[in-house]
Design a protein around this motif. Structure first.
Motif, mmCIF file in Angstrom:
data_model
loop_
_atom_site.group_PDB
_atom_site.id
_atom_site.type_symbol
_atom_site.label_atom_id
_atom_site.label_comp_id
_atom_site.label_asym_id
_atom_site.label_seq_id
_atom_site.Cartn_x
_atom_site.Cartn_y
_atom_site.Cartn_z
ATOM 1 N N GLU A 71 44.490 36.773 48.502
ATOM 2 C CA GLU A 71 44.968 37.592 49.638
ATOM 3 C C GLU A 71 46.169 38.434 49.218
ATOM 4 O OE1 GLU A 71 44.910 33.902 52.255
ATOM 5 O OE2 GLU A 71 45.427 35.521 53.666
ATOM 6 N N LEU A 72 47.027 37.857 48.414
ATOM 7 C CA LEU A 72 48.219 38.592 47.975
ATOM 8 C C LEU A 72 47.837 39.766 47.083
ATOM 9 C CD1 LEU A 72 50.625 35.571 47.320
ATOM 10 C CD2 LEU A 72 50.779 37.258 49.157
ATOM 11 N N VAL A 73 46.847 39.548 46.206
ATOM 12 C CA VAL A 73 46.387 40.656 45.349
ATOM 13 C C VAL A 73 45.765 41.753 46.228
ATOM 14 C CG1 VAL A 73 44.687 41.303 43.589
ATOM 15 C CG2 VAL A 73 46.105 39.266 43.257
ATOM 16 N N MET A 127 36.808 35.672 39.537
ATOM 17 C CA MET A 127 35.894 36.695 40.060
ATOM 18 C C MET A 127 36.382 37.200 41.420
ATOM 19 S SD MET A 127 32.377 35.023 38.676
ATOM 20 C CE MET A 127 31.231 36.036 39.537
ATOM 21 N N GLN A 128 36.932 36.272 42.210
ATOM 22 C CA GLN A 128 37.480 36.699 43.509
ATOM 23 C C GLN A 128 38.679 37.636 43.308
ATOM 24 O OE1 GLN A 128 38.257 32.819 45.093
ATOM 25 N NE2 GLN A 128 36.259 32.663 46.106
ATOM 26 N N LEU A 129 39.486 37.308 42.316
ATOM 27 C CA LEU A 129 40.652 38.159 42.030
ATOM 28 C C LEU A 129 40.198 39.539 41.558
ATOM 29 C CD1 LEU A 129 42.931 35.496 40.296
ATOM 30 C CD2 LEU A 129 43.428 36.676 42.448
ATOM 31 N N ASP A 130 39.122 39.551 40.786
ATOM 32 C CA ASP A 130 38.566 40.828 40.319
ATOM 33 C C ASP A 130 38.090 41.659 41.519
ATOM 34 O OD1 ASP A 130 37.665 42.702 38.440
ATOM 35 O OD2 ASP A 130 35.640 41.853 38.477
ATOM 36 N N ALA A 158 39.173 41.444 44.465
ATOM 37 C CA ALA A 158 40.357 41.850 45.253
ATOM 38 C C ALA A 158 41.081 43.028 44.601
ATOM 39 C CB ALA A 158 41.306 40.672 45.407
ATOM 40 N N GLY A 159 40.724 43.319 43.342
ATOM 41 C CA GLY A 159 41.304 44.501 42.692
ATOM 42 C C GLY A 159 42.356 44.211 41.643
ATOM 43 N N LEU A 160 42.469 42.943 41.228
ATOM 44 C CA LEU A 160 43.470 42.634 40.191
ATOM 45 C C LEU A 160 43.232 43.520 38.963
ATOM 46 C CD1 LEU A 160 45.805 40.723 39.264
ATOM 47 C CD2 LEU A 160 44.043 39.260 38.263
ATOM 48 N N ASP A 161 44.301 44.146 38.474
ATOM 49 C CA ASP A 161 44.151 45.132 37.396
ATOM 50 C C ASP A 161 44.281 44.547 36.001
ATOM 51 O OD1 ASP A 161 44.052 47.811 38.805
ATOM 52 O OD2 ASP A 161 45.851 46.954 39.709
ATOM 53 N N HIS A 162 45.056 43.475 35.828
ATOM 54 C CA HIS A 162 45.438 43.056 34.478
ATOM 55 C C HIS A 162 45.837 41.585 34.487
ATOM 56 C CE1 HIS A 162 48.166 42.723 30.979
ATOM 57 N NE2 HIS A 162 47.483 43.727 30.467
#
Ligand code: SF4
Ligand code: FES
Length: 368
Positions: free
Chosen positions: A72-74, A99-102, A104-108
């Protein structure tokens, strides 16, 4: 004075961490879990950061994966328009979570390395099986396709593993490796005798980095933080106080650098009480060492004063007991010789036990 907007914000989401690294730079007294900022407050802070011009958000800790609301924070950070970097030991991450972080748009992702053998990594992290878990996480990171930086924290016990750490970065397909010699702030200060590199190790590490940079040009970027106790000039810490970055602690204090709470003369504002931009521009902690007006002799008349800004305020506090003093790493500091003597003494204490982050009684012999 008017400061330009910071480029980056480090959000220390939590001090909780499954590892117990003796080199931890977090404060000796850490904020309690129940005082951590909630999802909504962090999301507001991310929007305020983006509005004031911050471009990059580093999600750190402790171990940020210890936060259940990490995804959620990402999402909130990406919605605010920030570039997001997760700084993690990997422990607590599953393939599904990554995969969930991906999504959510995590860049790096920036993955920490406590050693480049299982024995060393598990010994330094104080977590059995941690290395194997980390290697699994690195594989998932590669499979999902996150750009990866490997962050190797080096000290007397593991500096001989530097060549292997660089090889591992290549094997993992990392774009960058940070070769960071331990900095003695926070908890790490308790371990200066167990971790201080020898002068020879420091010189050899520099040669290894120079050679690897030439060999890997165009393939792997190597950032290098040398063992500054053995140097003649200090680093430009934080890019200069209050110039490029700010840190927010798990309970909402806004700091000019991660170790600033070790300076008793400073008072810090909280994101719960004031807008972030107000704190950055007008906060007492940011303005105390911003620019050059606060400097004493020999910095005040030195032609390097806008190059290194007098070095590290927290190191001046820790070693000299005066945060306005010239960083004692500097050859012009009256404390430089003492510092070098101290560093040589500390680096010769081969029988010094490690004092682990969470368990003062837990000690260990050096690993091979
Ligand atoms: Fe930097 Fe101060 Fe040393 Fe000059 S005297 S090199 S400004 S730390
Ligand atoms: Fe605080 Fe260097 S770590 S100024």
């Amino acid at each position: 004075m008017t400061a330009p907007a910071p480029i980056a914000m480090l959000a220390e989401l939590t001090y909780r961490c499954p590892l117990a690294c003796p080199y931890c730079s977090n404060p000796v007294q850490m904020a309690a879990i129940d005082s951590e900022l909630d999802t909504e407050t962090w999301s507001r802070v991310f929007r305020e950061a983006a509005d004031m011009g911050v471009l990059q958000l580093h999600l750190s800790g402790g171990e940020p994966a210890s936060r259940r609301d990490l995804t959620e924070l990402v999402t909130a950070a990406r919605e605010a328009g920030l570039y997001t970097n997760l700084i993690t030991s990997g422990i607590g991450l599953t393939e599904k979570r990554l995969m969930q972080l991906d999504e959510a748009g995590l860049d790096h992702v920036q993955l920490s390395l406590q050693g480049s053998s299982p024995e060393m990594a598990d010994d330094i992290g104080g977590y059995r099986g941690g290395f194997a878990r980390k290697m699994q996480v690195a594989e998932w990171i590669g499979k999902i396709g996150f750009p990866l930086t490997l962050n190797a924290v080096l000290h007397r016990r593991n500096l001989h593993q530097l060549p292997r750490a660089i090889e591992m970065a290549e094997e993992m397909g990392a774009r960058r490796i940070e070769v960071a010699t331990v900095q003695f702030h926070g908890w790490a200060l308790k371990n200066r005798d167990a971790l201080m590199p020898t002068r020879e190790q420091a010189q050899e590490a520099t040669q290894i980095v120079i050679a690897a940079r030439t060999r890997l040009k165009g393939r792997l970027v190597i950032d290098y933080v040398p063992a500054d106790y053995h140097e003649s000039y200090p680093k430009r810490c934080m890019g200069g106080w209050g110039t490029t970055g700010l840190n927010v602690t798990p309970n909402g204090l806004v700091l000019p650098c991660h170790a600033a709470q070790t300076i008793p003369q400073l008072t810090f504002d909280r994101v719960q009480d004031k807008p972030l931009a107000d704190i950055w521009h007008n906060g007492a902690a940011f303005n105390t060492y911003r620019g050059t007006d606060w400097m004493q002799d020999p910095c005040i008349d030195c032609d390097r004063k806008t190059i290194d800004f007098g070095g590290c305020r927290c190191q001046a506090m820790a070693v000299v007991g005066d945060p306005s003093a010239t960083d004692p790493v500097c050859i012009k500091s009256p404390h430089h010789k003492d510092l070098q003597t101290q560093a040589d003494v500390f680096s010769g204490r081969d029988d010094a036990p490690l004092i682990y982050r969470d368990a003062p009684a837990k000690t260990s012999e050096p690993a091979e």
